[in-house]
Design an enzyme around this catalytic site. Sequence first.
Site, PDB file in Angstrom:
ATOM      1  N   HIS A  18       0.851  -1.215   0.000  1.00 48.23           N
ATOM      2  CA  HIS A  18       0.000   0.000   0.000  1.00 48.23           C
ATOM      3  C   HIS A  18       0.875   1.248   0.000  1.00 48.23           C
ATOM      4  CE1 HIS A  18      -2.942  -2.792   2.141  1.00 48.23           C
ATOM      5  NE2 HIS A  18      -3.598  -2.424   1.078  1.00 48.23           N
ATOM      6  N   VAL A  39       4.942  -5.674  -4.443  1.00 44.84           N
ATOM      7  CA  VAL A  39       6.118  -5.488  -3.581  1.00 44.84           C
ATOM      8  C   VAL A  39       6.291  -6.775  -2.780  1.00 44.84           C
ATOM      9  CG1 VAL A  39       7.208  -4.031  -1.840  1.00 44.84           C
ATOM     10  CG2 VAL A  39       5.561  -3.032  -3.431  1.00 44.84           C
TER      11      VAL A  39
END
Length: 262
Positions: free
Chosen positions: A35, A174
């Site tokens: 995020h 990620v």
Amino acid sequence: MRVFESVAEYRAWRKLVGAERIGFVPTMGALHIGHQSLLERSVADNDVTVLSIYVNPTQFDNADDLNKYPDTLAQDLELAESLGVDVVIKPTYEQMYADDFRYLVDETHFSKELCGAHRDGHFTGVLTIVMKLLNLVKPHSAYFGEKDYQQLKLIRDMVAAFFMDVEIVGCPTVREPSGLAFSSRNLNLNAIGRKLAPSIYREISSDKSDSEVIAALTFEGFAVDYCETRYGRRFVAARVGEGAEEVRLIDNVPVTNVSAGN
Ligand code: PAF
């Protein structure tokens, strides 16, 4: 940073925004480094960044999964502020679903495959809330992670289908050094699950065929929902842990990462 718990107050604020470019990152909270990368990209690309934190009940096919969803609000707000987020909206069910989910956005093909084949109604809940949030926030660009690639594609296609005036920006997954994709659900992994979880990325990036990946993950102790190659990517969903401790993880890689075997 302004935090709006009222949709009406957000709309009043939005009317006052002039020519500034608005970037939007919709989330269900429990913010992690994935995020953070979306928020950083939005802050870099836009004048104003809006973050929504809303655990959307209509996309959970299972009440336990909804109840177990991690809540880390104080940390989330701290992280958002430190990254330069300007506005947070944190609406309630009554505000987001004044229609009590009578109006739905349903996609009839891709949403029924992969995760959709295992989570009844999941993408109808996702597309409906994303449509509502985009109409409410009115951003110029909205940022979504490639970890949820099926979601990203369905949202892109919805925006095109309904002529919605917003740019959908997909951002790379990620990963932890082990290869495990960051996910809010990683917080629910027990010690054994934590140790096993990196195998998912390792297996889908290998030169094994989809069925060989399923066999390898099953052998390691996962319950594999699917491993399939579509649209130039290999997608997987696998569950680890027993009973109340079970955690469902998803991941995907471009097939160029997969050396052979498909
Ligand atoms: O990816 C998520 O966290 C959710 O599906 C989203 C896009 C915020 C909609 O509830």
